[in-house]
Design an enzyme around this catalytic site. Structure first.
Site, short mmCIF file in Angstrom:
data_model
loop_
_atom_site.label_atom_id
_atom_site.label_comp_id
_atom_site.label_asym_id
_atom_site.label_seq_id
_atom_site.Cartn_x
_atom_site.Cartn_y
_atom_site.Cartn_z
N ASP A 10 0.88 -1.18 0.00
CA ASP A 10 0.00 0.00 0.00
C ASP A 10 0.92 1.23 0.00
OD1 ASP A 10 -2.37 1.56 0.23
OD2 ASP A 10 -2.05 1.76 2.39
N SER A 11 0.29 2.40 -0.07
CA SER A 11 1.07 3.63 0.03
C SER A 11 1.59 3.84 1.46
CB SER A 11 0.20 4.83 -0.36
OG SER A 11 -0.92 4.91 0.52
N TYR A 42 -1.19 8.18 -2.34
CA TYR A 42 -1.30 7.84 -3.75
C TYR A 42 -2.51 8.50 -4.40
CZ TYR A 42 2.07 3.89 -4.03
OH TYR A 42 3.20 3.10 -4.08
N GLY A 43 -3.54 8.72 -3.61
CA GLY A 43 -4.85 9.10 -4.17
C GLY A 43 -4.88 10.45 -4.87
N CYS A 73 -4.36 -1.97 -1.79
CA CYS A 73 -4.47 -0.56 -2.15
C CYS A 73 -5.45 -0.46 -3.32
CB CYS A 73 -3.08 -0.06 -2.55
SG CYS A 73 -3.09 1.60 -3.26
N ASN A 74 -6.49 0.32 -3.13
CA ASN A 74 -7.50 0.46 -4.18
C ASN A 74 -6.96 1.21 -5.38
OD1 ASN A 74 -10.52 -0.25 -3.03
ND2 ASN A 74 -9.08 0.27 -1.42
N GLU A 152 -3.04 8.48 8.54
CA GLU A 152 -1.58 8.30 8.57
C GLU A 152 -0.98 8.90 9.85
OE1 GLU A 152 0.97 6.88 6.58
OE2 GLU A 152 -0.65 5.77 5.63
N CYS A 184 -10.97 2.58 0.03
CA CYS A 184 -9.56 2.87 0.30
C CYS A 184 -9.22 2.06 1.54
CB CYS A 184 -9.34 4.36 0.56
SG CYS A 184 -7.72 4.75 1.24
N THR A 185 -8.08 1.38 1.52
CA THR A 185 -7.77 0.46 2.62
C THR A 185 -7.46 1.18 3.93
OG1 THR A 185 -5.50 0.35 1.80
CG2 THR A 185 -7.00 -1.42 1.13
N HIS A 186 -7.27 2.50 3.86
CA HIS A 186 -7.11 3.26 5.10
C HIS A 186 -8.45 3.38 5.85
CE1 HIS A 186 -3.31 4.62 3.30
NE2 HIS A 186 -2.99 5.18 4.46
N1 DGL Z 1 -4.82 2.95 0.87
C1 DGL Z 1 -4.73 3.23 -0.53
C2 DGL Z 1 -5.99 2.90 -1.28
O1 DGL Z 1 -6.64 1.95 -0.91
C3 DGL Z 1 -4.03 4.52 -0.92
C4 DGL Z 1 -4.49 5.74 -0.24
C5 DGL Z 1 -3.61 6.93 -0.58
O2 DGL Z 1 -2.40 6.83 -0.40
O3 DGL Z 1 -4.14 7.94 -1.06
O4 DGL Z 1 -6.33 3.51 -2.27
#
Ligand code: DGL
Length: 278
Positions: A10-11, A42-43, A73-74, A152, A184-186
């Site tokens: 993931d990021s 990443y988003g 990570c999506n 984060e 988003c996995t967060h």
């Molecule tokens: N957790 C990641 C996802 O599922 C990336 C989120 C990010 O870094 O913006 O998209």
């Protein structure tokens, strides 16, 4: 396939929600987790750039001995899954978007709200994946740019978090959605706060459970349960270990730092692996 280690990436911290789901089914599974802390979030980045990061990370994980890849990570799943499968046809590569769409379509054929990063929303990945499962369903996508920085930094409660969560839930609630996909996995780490702000019959779909089922179905009893799991970062982070241990519900081991080669989308196992006592 024997002694298969699962490469997970993931990021940043978000993929730990997927690791948590994996460990809840198989606490002994051996993983190599890569957090691209040099590039989080990443988003907000162009899809083509994230695609390069994701493919570089997969090369690294395979070079380090992973025999299956779980894209936790999506954003990466939206922009790099097809290419990763084409480049690595002999290993299981599982993303989270199809898994999330499948799980959501089981709960509603009517309205589905998707909470995701701006990049995942723009990719249209969930629109396509949900349409493939349930063609007549109405999808309400909402970008939630405030969530990843809050998570984060370990902030899951408090007025700033509540304001951000309210704002992001509103479009789905206004449309009458009862099913929200955590795209988003967060975001699974914010579910306790989301539950407080939604009617009690609201369902939150975490794609991780379905994605974990898929990767375990493909690796089966070949999975490595003996090697210790490793956690690797592309840049030092003071918060990753304490916050990550809290999120995962168990202490993370010492973190390794493996930086990106300057100007190149390559992570070099030979250059890195310097242990960081963070
Ligand atoms: N957790 C990641 C996802 O599922 C990336 C989120 C990010 O870094 O913006 O998209």
């Amino acid at each position: 396939m024997s002694g298969v280690k699962i490469g997970v990436f993931d990021s940043g911290l978000g993929g730990l929600s997927v690791v948590r789901a994996l460990f809840s089914v198989n606490p002994d599974a051996s993983i190599i987790y890569f957090a691209d802390t040099a590039h989080v979030p990443y988003g907000d980045r162009p899809g083509e750039q994230v695609r390069g990061f994701a493919l570089g990370i997969i090369d690294y994980l395979l070079a380090e001995g992973a025999g299956a890849i779980l894209m936790a990570c999506n954003m990466s799943s939206a922009v790099a899954l097809d290419d990763a499968r084409r480049i690595h046809p002999d290993i299981p590569v599982i993303g989270v978007i199809q898994a999330g769409a499948r799980a959501a379509a089981r709960l509603s054929q009517h309205k589905i709200a998707v909470l995701a990063t701006a990049g995942t929303v723009a990719s249209g990945g969930y629109l396509r994946a949900i349409a493939a499962e349930a063609p007549s369903v109405q999808v309400i996508q909402t970008g939630c740019p405030q969530f990843v920085p809050l998570i984060e930094s370990g902030q899951l409660t408090g007025p700033r978090v509540e304001d951000a969560v309210k704002e992001c839930l509103q479009p789905g609630l206004d449309a009458g959605a009862k099913v929200f996909v955590l795209g988003c996995t967060h975001y699974p780490f914010l579910v306790p706060c989301m539950r407080e702000l939604c009617p009690p019959d609201t369902a939150f779909v975490d794609p991780a459970e379905e994605a974990v089922r898929e990767i375990l179905a493909q690796t089966g009893d070949q999975i490595d349960e003996r090697s210790p799991s490793r956690f690797v970062l592309s840049a030092p982070s003071e918060t990753f270990r304490p916050v990550g241990s809290r999120f995962l519900g168990q202490a993370l081991p010492e973190l390794e730092i493996v930086p990106w080669a300057p100007g190149d989308l390559k992570l070099s196992p030979a250059r890195g692996s310097q242990l960081a006592a963070l």
